[in-house]
Design an enzyme around this catalytic site. Structure first.
Site, PDB file in Angstrom:
ATOM      1  N   GLY A  13       0.693  -1.119   0.061  1.00 29.79           N
ATOM      2  CA  GLY A  13      -0.064   0.007  -0.003  1.00 29.79           C
ATOM      3  C   GLY A  13       0.875   1.288   0.121  1.00 29.79           C
ATOM      4  N   SER A  14       2.120   1.169  -0.461  1.00 31.53           N
ATOM      5  CA  SER A  14       2.929   2.498  -0.554  1.00 31.53           C
ATOM      6  C   SER A  14       2.247   3.478  -1.698  1.00 31.53           C
ATOM      7  CB  SER A  14       4.272   2.067  -0.688  1.00 31.53           C
ATOM      8  OG  SER A  14       4.545   1.942  -2.146  1.00 31.53           O
ATOM      9  N   ASN A  15       1.642   3.241  -2.575  1.00 35.82           N
ATOM     10  CA  ASN A  15       0.919   4.084  -3.493  1.00 35.82           C
ATOM     11  C   ASN A  15      -0.216   4.491  -2.887  1.00 35.82           C
ATOM     12  OD1 ASN A  15       2.328   4.181  -6.186  1.00 35.82           O
ATOM     13  ND2 ASN A  15       2.519   1.940  -6.067  1.00 35.82           N
ATOM     14  N   LYS A  85      -4.958  -9.385  -8.739  1.00 40.19           N
ATOM     15  CA  LYS A  85      -5.766 -10.322  -9.205  1.00 40.19           C
ATOM     16  C   LYS A  85      -6.606  -9.941 -10.238  1.00 40.19           C
ATOM     17  CE  LYS A  85      -5.246 -13.886  -6.456  1.00 40.19           C
ATOM     18  NZ  LYS A  85      -4.286 -14.915  -6.911  1.00 40.19           N
ATOM     19  N   LEU A  86      -7.274 -10.709 -10.886  1.00 40.36           N
ATOM     20  CA  LEU A  86      -8.179 -10.298 -12.203  1.00 40.36           C
ATOM     21  C   LEU A  86      -9.434  -9.407 -11.378  1.00 40.36           C
ATOM     22  CD1 LEU A  86      -7.785 -10.783 -15.145  1.00 40.36           C
ATOM     23  CD2 LEU A  86      -9.299 -12.714 -14.916  1.00 40.36           C
ATOM     24  N   ASN A 101      -4.809   1.887 -13.805  1.00 47.71           N
ATOM     25  CA  ASN A 101      -3.908   0.871 -13.033  1.00 47.71           C
ATOM     26  C   ASN A 101      -2.512   1.498 -13.181  1.00 47.71           C
ATOM     27  OD1 ASN A 101      -2.936  -1.847 -12.118  1.00 47.71           O
ATOM     28  ND2 ASN A 101      -1.825  -2.249 -13.857  1.00 47.71           N
ATOM     29  N   HIS A 103       1.415   0.220 -13.291  1.00 46.91           N
ATOM     30  CA  HIS A 103       2.284  -0.949 -13.547  1.00 46.91           C
ATOM     31  C   HIS A 103       3.702  -0.271 -13.573  1.00 46.91           C
ATOM     32  CE1 HIS A 103       3.439  -4.368 -15.409  1.00 46.91           C
ATOM     33  NE2 HIS A 103       4.459  -3.873 -16.185  1.00 46.91           N
ATOM     34  N   GLU A 173       6.397   6.064  -9.351  1.00 50.85           N
ATOM     35  CA  GLU A 173       5.066   5.655  -9.144  1.00 50.85           C
ATOM     36  C   GLU A 173       4.452   6.651  -8.159  1.00 50.85           C
ATOM     37  OE1 GLU A 173       3.949   1.647  -8.446  1.00 50.85           O
ATOM     38  OE2 GLU A 173       6.001   0.865  -9.190  1.00 50.85           O
TER      39      GLU A 173
HETATM   40  C1  GRF Z   1       3.798  -1.409  -7.472  1.00 48.56           C
HETATM   41  O1  GRF Z   1       5.114  -1.372  -7.710  1.00 48.56           O
HETATM   42  C2  GRF Z   1       2.668  -1.340  -8.314  1.00 48.56           C
HETATM   43  O2  GRF Z   1       3.046  -0.771  -9.682  1.00 48.56           O
HETATM   44  C3  GRF Z   1       2.513  -2.636  -8.784  1.00 48.56           C
HETATM   45  O3  GRF Z   1       2.492  -3.450  -7.325  1.00 48.56           O
HETATM   46  C4  GRF Z   1       3.277  -2.526  -6.539  1.00 48.56           C
HETATM   47  C5  GRF Z   1       2.419  -2.241  -5.315  1.00 48.56           C
HETATM   48  O4  GRF Z   1       3.261  -1.670  -4.425  1.00 48.56           O
HETATM   49  N1  GRF Z   1       1.250  -2.751  -9.487  1.00 48.56           N
HETATM   50  P1  GRF Z   1       2.355  -0.927  -3.146  1.00 48.56           P
HETATM   51  O5  GRF Z   1       1.554  -1.971  -2.653  1.00 48.56           O
HETATM   52  O6  GRF Z   1       1.702   0.485  -3.536  1.00 48.56           O
HETATM   53  O7  GRF Z   1       3.423  -0.548  -2.280  1.00 48.56           O
END
Ligand code: GRF
Length: 201
Positions: A13-15, A85-86, A101, A103, A173
């Site tokens: 969950g860092s994003n 997951k899908l 999303n 990536h 990100e």
């Molecule tokens: C990130 O690298 C994102 O691009 C990928 O999964 C990772 C999730 O990291 N889809 P976090 O859970 O947001 O720390």
């Protein structure tokens, strides 16, 4: 009225936290719901610390369950941030052009089934390319293939390991995601950014 966001997560969950920080006090957008396919995802804890409703899906393959939660919170934009997951087809259809999303590579390279986590960074290093980065794209029925909205590039450095590259990409990100979400909030829907963000090592 702020744009109402749901963030879908499977792990750390860092994003999610980067987004919550960037939106703190914003009148433009607000995270109203965090959904996870895993009850033990640390990201759910992060959400609760921030006072955001956090739900572990009983059956992540059940689109009706997703839609009950999303519609219940009047969610207008869905952000997949490390959701592994899908997503059920009826959810993709219900949120067409309103689901993005993130990536951890420069799509259209290094995406598709099996390309997640360290697999992505290993493939980038094996290929010998000089740059990697983050991509935000619309979600459609094909893994990592929806229209690209924004990218941030970072260099691949001599001696990089999958972990060191992942850490550099993750910083990108965290910068890119809030920019795209705030743009979407201004426009009322996700819109492409004109230029890739160039980030230093
Ligand atoms: C990130 O690298 C994102 O691009 C990928 O999964 C990772 C999730 O990291 N889809 P976090 O859970 O947001 O720390």
């Amino acid at each position: 009225m702020p744009l109402r966001l749901a963030v879908c997560v499977s792990g750390r969950g860092s994003n999610l936290v980067a987004l919550l920080r960037a939106l703190a006090g914003s009148a433009l957008a607000r995270v109203v719901l965090v959904l996870s396919n895993r009850a033990d995802a640390p990201a759910l804890e992060r959400a609760r610390e921030w006072g955001v409703k956090a739900v572990s899906l009983a059956n992540p393959r059940d689109g009706a369950e997703w839609l009950r939660h999303l519609h219940g919170e009047q969610v207008e934009l869905v952000v997949l941030a490390g959701y592994l997951k899908l997503v059920p087809a009826e959810v993709i259809a219900a949120y067409r052009d309103r689901m993005v999303n993130i990536h951890p590579a420069l799509l259209p390279e290094f995406g598709g089934p099996g390309m997640y986590g360290h697999h992505v960074h290993e493939a980038v290093l094996r290929s010998g390319v000089g740059f990697s980065g983050a991509t935000i794209h619309l979600v459609d029925e094909e893994y990592d293939r929806g229209a690209i909205l924004a990218q941030a590039r970072v260099p691949v450095l001599p001696g990089d390991t999958p972990d060191s590259l992942a850490a550099r990409v993750l910083k990108a990100e965290h910068l890119l995601l809030p920019v795209v979400v705030l743009k979407a909030a201004e426009a009322g829907r996700p819109v492409p950014l004109p230029e890739p963000l160039e980030l230093p090592a």
